[in-house]
Design a protein around this motif. Sequence first.
Motif, PDB file in Angstrom:
ATOM      1  N   GLU A  83       0.834  -1.196   0.000  1.00 62.73           N
ATOM      2  CA  GLU A  83       0.000   0.000   0.000  1.00 62.73           C
ATOM      3  C   GLU A  83       0.874   1.255   0.000  1.00 62.73           C
ATOM      4  OE1 GLU A  83      -3.231   2.775   0.356  1.00 62.73           O
ATOM      5  OE2 GLU A  83      -2.925   0.820  -0.589  1.00 62.73           O
ATOM      6  N   CYS A  84       1.974   1.220   0.733  1.00 68.37           N
ATOM      7  CA  CYS A  84       2.902   2.355   0.719  1.00 68.37           C
ATOM      8  C   CYS A  84       3.493   2.540  -0.678  1.00 68.37           C
ATOM      9  CB  CYS A  84       4.021   2.131   1.735  1.00 68.37           C
ATOM     10  SG  CYS A  84       3.486   2.123   3.459  1.00 68.37           S
ATOM     11  N   ILE A  85       3.825   1.441  -1.338  1.00 73.36           N
ATOM     12  CA  ILE A  85       4.370   1.518  -2.699  1.00 73.36           C
ATOM     13  C   ILE A  85       3.308   2.048  -3.657  1.00 73.36           C
ATOM     14  CG2 ILE A  85       5.235   0.135  -4.621  1.00 73.36           C
ATOM     15  CD1 ILE A  85       6.565  -1.690  -2.501  1.00 73.36           C
ATOM     16  N   ARG A  86       2.068   1.615  -3.503  1.00 77.05           N
ATOM     17  CA  ARG A  86       0.980   2.125  -4.352  1.00 77.05           C
ATOM     18  C   ARG A  86       0.863   3.633  -4.197  1.00 77.05           C
ATOM     19  NH1 ARG A  86      -3.913   3.971  -4.389  1.00 77.05           N
ATOM     20  NH2 ARG A  86      -4.056   3.992  -2.109  1.00 77.05           N
ATOM     21  N   ARG A  87       0.902   4.102  -2.965  1.00 78.22           N
ATOM     22  CA  ARG A  87       0.791   5.544  -2.721  1.00 78.22           C
ATOM     23  C   ARG A  87       2.013   6.291  -3.263  1.00 78.22           C
ATOM     24  NH1 ARG A  87      -2.327   6.508   3.022  1.00 78.22           N
ATOM     25  NH2 ARG A  87      -3.915   4.886   2.744  1.00 78.22           N
ATOM     26  N   LEU A 146      -2.152  -9.958  -4.611  1.00 80.10           N
ATOM     27  CA  LEU A 146      -2.313  -9.088  -3.453  1.00 80.10           C
ATOM     28  C   LEU A 146      -2.965  -7.760  -3.853  1.00 80.10           C
ATOM     29  CD1 LEU A 146      -1.775  -9.382  -0.456  1.00 80.10           C
ATOM     30  CD2 LEU A 146       0.458  -8.311  -0.766  1.00 80.10           C
ATOM     31  N   VAL A 147      -3.548  -7.740  -5.048  1.00 75.79           N
ATOM     32  CA  VAL A 147      -4.212  -6.535  -5.560  1.00 75.79           C
ATOM     33  C   VAL A 147      -5.559  -6.936  -6.142  1.00 75.79           C
ATOM     34  CG1 VAL A 147      -4.065  -4.618  -7.191  1.00 75.79           C
ATOM     35  CG2 VAL A 147      -1.979  -5.482  -6.108  1.00 75.79           C
ATOM     36  N   GLN A 170      -6.721  -1.840  -6.008  1.00 74.72           N
ATOM     37  CA  GLN A 170      -6.386  -1.518  -4.627  1.00 74.72           C
ATOM     38  C   GLN A 170      -5.779  -2.746  -3.966  1.00 74.72           C
ATOM     39  OE1 GLN A 170      -6.942   1.782  -3.290  1.00 74.72           O
ATOM     40  NE2 GLN A 170      -7.185   2.034  -5.504  1.00 74.72           N
ATOM     41  N   VAL A 171      -4.998  -2.531  -2.922  1.00 72.23           N
ATOM     42  CA  VAL A 171      -4.341  -3.630  -2.222  1.00 72.23           C
ATOM     43  C   VAL A 171      -5.382  -4.488  -1.502  1.00 72.23           C
ATOM     44  CG1 VAL A 171      -2.738  -4.208  -0.343  1.00 72.23           C
ATOM     45  CG2 VAL A 171      -2.171  -2.381  -1.969  1.00 72.23           C
ATOM     46  N   ALA A 172      -5.211  -5.784  -1.579  1.00 72.94           N
ATOM     47  CA  ALA A 172      -6.079  -6.734  -0.879  1.00 72.94           C
ATOM     48  C   ALA A 172      -5.466  -6.998   0.499  1.00 72.94           C
ATOM     49  CB  ALA A 172      -6.203  -8.027  -1.676  1.00 72.94           C
ATOM     50  N   PHE A 173      -5.894  -6.264   1.483  1.00 70.04           N
ATOM     51  CA  PHE A 173      -5.279  -6.333   2.809  1.00 70.04           C
ATOM     52  C   PHE A 173      -5.590  -7.651   3.502  1.00 70.04           C
ATOM     53  CE2 PHE A 173      -5.766  -1.782   1.964  1.00 70.04           C
ATOM     54  CZ  PHE A 173      -4.451  -1.373   2.143  1.00 70.04           C
ATOM     55  N   TYR A 221      -6.071 -12.840  14.365  1.00 67.56           N
ATOM     56  CA  TYR A 221      -4.792 -13.444  14.005  1.00 67.56           C
ATOM     57  C   TYR A 221      -4.995 -14.625  13.053  1.00 67.56           C
ATOM     58  CZ  TYR A 221      -0.316 -15.785  14.191  1.00 67.56           C
ATOM     59  OH  TYR A 221       0.862 -16.387  13.824  1.00 67.56           O
ATOM     60  N   LEU A 222      -5.957 -15.484  13.363  1.00 62.96           N
ATOM     61  CA  LEU A 222      -6.205 -16.644  12.506  1.00 62.96           C
ATOM     62  C   LEU A 222      -6.625 -16.208  11.108  1.00 62.96           C
ATOM     63  CD1 LEU A 222      -8.068 -18.999  15.012  1.00 62.96           C
ATOM     64  CD2 LEU A 222      -5.716 -19.201  14.200  1.00 62.96           C
ATOM     65  N   ALA A 223      -7.463 -15.170  11.029  1.00 61.57           N
ATOM     66  CA  ALA A 223      -7.885 -14.668   9.717  1.00 61.57           C
ATOM     67  C   ALA A 223      -6.703 -14.095   8.954  1.00 61.57           C
ATOM     68  CB  ALA A 223      -8.973 -13.612   9.895  1.00 61.57           C
ATOM     69  N   TYR A 224      -5.818 -13.390   9.662  1.00 58.45           N
ATOM     70  CA  TYR A 224      -4.625 -12.819   9.015  1.00 58.45           C
ATOM     71  C   TYR A 224      -3.740 -13.915   8.433  1.00 58.45           C
ATOM     72  CZ  TYR A 224       0.127 -11.169   8.555  1.00 58.45           C
ATOM     73  OH  TYR A 224       1.390 -10.937   8.060  1.00 58.45           O
ATOM     74  N   VAL A 225      -3.449 -14.948   9.211  1.00 66.25           N
ATOM     75  CA  VAL A 225      -2.550 -16.000   8.738  1.00 66.25           C
ATOM     76  C   VAL A 225      -3.196 -16.787   7.599  1.00 66.25           C
ATOM     77  CG1 VAL A 225      -1.224 -18.049   9.375  1.00 66.25           C
ATOM     78  CG2 VAL A 225      -1.376 -16.136  10.955  1.00 66.25           C
ATOM     79  N   ARG A 226      -4.492 -17.009   7.671  1.00 65.10           N
ATOM     80  CA  ARG A 226      -5.168 -17.686   6.558  1.00 65.10           C
ATOM     81  C   ARG A 226      -5.020 -16.873   5.272  1.00 65.10           C
ATOM     82  NH1 ARG A 226      -9.056 -19.307  10.557  1.00 65.10           N
ATOM     83  NH2 ARG A 226     -10.283 -17.419  10.180  1.00 65.10           N
TER      84      ARG A 226
END
Length: 234
Positions: free
Chosen positions: A137-141, A179-180, A186-189, A208-213
Motif C-alpha cells: 500500500e505504501c508503494i501504491r501511494r 495481493l491486488v 487496490q491492495v487486498a489487505f 490473528y487466525l484470519a490474518y494468517v489464513r
Amino acid sequence: MEEAVIDTAFEFHSDTPSGKDADAHSPTLRRYHQLLWSKPLPNGDPFTLTPEPRGYLSHRSGRGTFFLSSDAITTNLLGRAWRVIQRIAPDDRPENLGYTIGSAVVFPGDKIDGKATINGARGFHPRIADRFDLTLECIRRHYAGGTSPLTDALLRYARFFDLFETFDAYTEFFLLDDLVHAESRQVAFMHPFDDFRTPAVPRTVDEYLAYVRSSNEFIRARNRRIENYVAGTS
C-alpha cells in the motif's frame, strides 16, 4: 523462461547454513531471484541481474546501478503477536508454509546516507510491522504521489521504482497480482485497514487466525502464478 527451472515447493532454509539468514545465504533463493526477475522492464530495456561477489544481486545498465537484496514478504508475526498466539492451541494454529519463492521479493539493499533500507524501514515501523500488504500500500501511494509511513524510505530509492513506471507494472513485474484487487487495483489487505490507523498486528485470536489464513492464501496463489509464469502460461 524454461519450464521447471523454479521449484515453488523448495524450502530455502533447507540449503541455508545453520544459524544463517536464508535471504542472504540460500544459494537456491538467490538463483531463483536471478532467474525470475532478469527480464525486460515495462519500456523494453533489459533488467539483467548478476550475483555480487560480496553482495547479493546487482543490475548495471544505462538505467543505473542497483544493488538488490532478498526479503521475505510474508510473516506470521510470531514475535509481535506472541500474546495472541499463546492463547491458540498448537493443533488449532494455521499451517506454517515455510519459506518458498512465493514469499520472497527483491528490494534495493544498499544504504543511502546511512539511513534504513526499505527492508529495515518496513520491519521497524510500528504501523507496518513487516507486513507486505501494508508495504505494498505504501508503494501504491508512492506511485500515486501520496504519502505513507514509508514515504521517506521509498523516496530514497525512487530510481528503483522509476524502473517500473507505474504501480500496476510493478505488481505485474514481480508477480504480486494476487495481493491486488483485479478491478479496483487496490491492495487486498490481510487484516482490516483504515488508512494506517488500524493496528498492524492482530489483537485477538480470530483476527490473528484470519490474518494468517489470508497470508497463506497469498503464498499459495503467488506460487501458482510463478509456476504459470515459468511454464509460459501467464
